[in-house]
Design an enzyme around this catalytic site. Structure first.
Site, PDB file in Angstrom:
ATOM      1  N   HIS A  22       0.822  -1.220   0.000  1.00 62.36           N
ATOM      2  CA  HIS A  22       0.000   0.000   0.000  1.00 62.36           C
ATOM      3  C   HIS A  22       0.862   1.280   0.000  1.00 62.36           C
ATOM      4  CE1 HIS A  22      -2.964   2.989   0.989  1.00 62.36           C
ATOM      5  NE2 HIS A  22      -2.529   3.113   2.226  1.00 62.36           N
TER       6      HIS A  22
ATOM      7  N   HIS B 141       3.396   7.009   5.447  1.00 64.90           N
ATOM      8  CA  HIS B 141       2.178   7.701   5.884  1.00 64.90           C
ATOM      9  C   HIS B 141       1.345   6.948   6.912  1.00 64.90           C
ATOM     10  CE1 HIS B 141       0.010   5.266   2.842  1.00 64.90           C
ATOM     11  NE2 HIS B 141      -1.052   5.510   3.587  1.00 64.90           N
TER      12      HIS B 141
ATOM     13  N   GLU C 134       0.079   5.798  12.607  1.00 64.54           N
ATOM     14  CA  GLU C 134      -1.267   5.338  12.913  1.00 64.54           C
ATOM     15  C   GLU C 134      -1.315   3.833  13.185  1.00 64.54           C
ATOM     16  OE1 GLU C 134      -4.110   7.413  10.466  1.00 64.54           O
ATOM     17  OE2 GLU C 134      -5.349   5.617  10.386  1.00 64.54           O
ATOM     18  N   ASP C 135      -0.555   3.081  12.423  1.00 62.28           N
ATOM     19  CA  ASP C 135      -0.734   1.626  12.445  1.00 62.28           C
ATOM     20  C   ASP C 135       0.430   0.813  13.010  1.00 62.28           C
ATOM     21  OD1 ASP C 135      -3.198   2.008  11.295  1.00 62.28           O
ATOM     22  OD2 ASP C 135      -2.466   1.764   9.250  1.00 62.28           O
TER      23      ASP C 135
HETATM   24 MN    MN Z   1      -2.942   4.494   3.985  1.00 60.30          MN
END
Ligand code: MN
Length: 478
Positions: A46, A70, A74-75
């Site tokens: 991704h 990016h 967040e992940d």
């Molecule tokens: Mn993404």
């Protein structure tokens, strides 16, 4: 898209750029290790695809690194402070800008959504590149939406149509905008999408020969006179769907098929227009001069003519430079190699149209209220990106305004002080009141009265900026 594709796309970048992009890749690959997408592929696919979309726009290395990184805040387990030790401020700032605020800060999921939508939008005031990374992220997610649950598909598609399509339009990346429109439609109204896609195919088959014939004829006439590049295209699926929904029949769509004629010099656009009109009969009220009266990120001449076989064809004439701007919009600054690309993008937006100013004003009025901020943005800002009206001033200049605008909004757009000393408003030759709703094509004359102001209320304006200006006037008059 694989790592090899990305390497190929950045093969012309400097060695320093390649080194830092490689580092960002290795970091993202390590952090996402063991994570998988719903398609079953390793997660890193991704970010690589997002970076490839950005590389196709010739993004600077900081932005490509941000594309690769990016999702790490967040992940994955890494914290912003650790990322700052490895990468420069710009990269971290971009990654931080596209990172959602954590769920546990909010009472409800909907509060979280409102805060994040606000964060994405206002990120634009700070650095337009945040939105561009976000658009690349959304584009790849939409391209691979089939692997998500049906409910999630719909939710993402609606958000894409309402938020990211207008943003793509503001950035001026029209290819991305059209693809996002089509992909949203595909998941919001699957049946309609299929139906219109088949229709589009059929029209292309039926009219392909006519368009080739027309292109050839125009080319022959242009030869020796102007060196023109000619291509043709058909409206995207969403565009056709939208027109059909408006009740416009296929046969009457003036811009369903278009012939793009790219020439060297500005004057050649008008010369080419002369050839087109002498070869094919134009529809009189379909001529638009977006060269003398440009739109944001767009200049071109438009005219709709009865082409071969009496099919309607919109001819679009522009120079190579205008074509560059219409293809890349703000992202074109990356290829111009100017210093401070982010600053250039912002000043372009500041000096063209009212998007950034309105966003900034709304942001300041509703400092602590995400719900009111989003209401104002949804009512005034986002729908108008593609739904504005054009009115003309006394000197003939075209002014773009949100639909539902009133004379006060027009005055604010051309010269705010007029609101303080307006005596009469003349629209298309007749006097109208301050409550008059402006229409596309209105010609407006403002007659002033040397400062003898009459009372005015904020209800006599539609846009937030004009309302705020009136509030200030009222305060000063007291
Ligand atoms: Mn993404």
């Amino acid at each position: 898209m694989s790592l090899e594709d990305l390497k190929e796309k950045i093969s012309n970048y400097s060695d320093d750029d390649k080194r830092i992009i490689e580092k960002a890749y290795l970091c993202a690959d390590e952090l996402h290790k063991g994570q998988f997408r719903q398609s079953g592929e390793p997660y890193i696919i991704h970010p690589i695809n997002v970076a490839c979309i950005l590389a196709d726009l010739y993004a600077d290395s900081d932005t490509i690194c941000a594309g690769l990184l990016h999702d790490v805040l967040e992940d994955t387990s890494i914290e912003k402070e650790e990322l700052e030790k490895e990468f420069n401020r710009t990269i971290v700032n971009l990654v931080d800008g596209v990172t959602k605020i954590e769920r546990d800060v909010f009472a409800t999921k909907s509060d979280q959504n409102l805060a994040n939508k606000r964060k994405i939008l206002t990120g634009m005031i700070n650095d337009v590149r945040i939105i561009i990374v976000k658009l690349a992220d959304r584009l790849h997610n939409m391209r691979t939406l089939e692997f998500k649950r049906q409910e999630k598909q719909r939710e993402n598609a609606i958000e894409t149509a309402n938020l990211f399509v207008p943003l793509a339009s503001i950035v001026g990346v029209y290819d991305i905008k059209r693809e996002l429109e089509d992909l949203s439609l595909k998941y919001i109204h699957p049946d309609k999408y299929k139906e219109v896609a088949e229709l589009q195919n059929k029209i292309l088959e039926e009219s392909g020969e006519y368009l080739d014939e027309m292109a050839e004829k125009v080319r022959i006439h242009l030869q020796g006179s102007i060196d023109g590049e000619i291509s043709h295209q058909i409206k995207n699926i969403y565009g056709i769907y939208h027109r059909l929904e408006q009740g416009i029949k296929l046969i009457n769509m003036h811009d369903l098929l278009s012939l793009k004629i790219i020439v060297n010099e500005l004057y050649d656009c008008y010369k080419g227009l002369g050839y087109v009109h002498s070869l094919y009969k134009p529809i009189n009220n379909r001529f638009k001069d977006y060269i003398a009266n440009p739109k944001i990120n767009y200049q071109s001449l438009h005219t709709t003519v009865y082409g071969p076989g009496n099919i309607l064809v919109q001819a679009r004439l522009r120079t190579h430079e205008m074509e560059f701007i219409s293809k890349y919009g703000l992202t074109g600054y990356w290829q111009l190699n100017t210093p401070d690309v982010s600053g250039n993008m912002r000043s372009y937006l500041e000096s063209h149209g009212t998007f950034l100013k309105t966003l900034d004003t709304i942001n300041k009025i509703y400092v602590d209220d995400n719900s009111e901020f989003n209401k104002a943005v949804d009512a005034e800002l986002l729908p108008n990106v593609q739904n504005s009206i054009y009115v003309s001033a006394i000197d003939g200049s075209l002014i773009e305004l949100p639909r539902k605008s009133k004379p006060a909004d027009f005055m604010y757009a051309i010269k705010p002080e007029l609101i303080n000393c307006v005596d009469k408003i003349i629209v298309n030759g007749s006097e109208v009141s301050m409550d008059y709703l402006l229409k596309d094509g209105d010609h407006i004359q403002i007659i002033t009265n040397n400062g003898n102001y009459s009372p005015i209320s904020t209800n006599e304006a539609y846009t937030t900026c004009a309302k705020e200006y009136i509030k200030k006037l009222q305060k000063n008059r007291k």
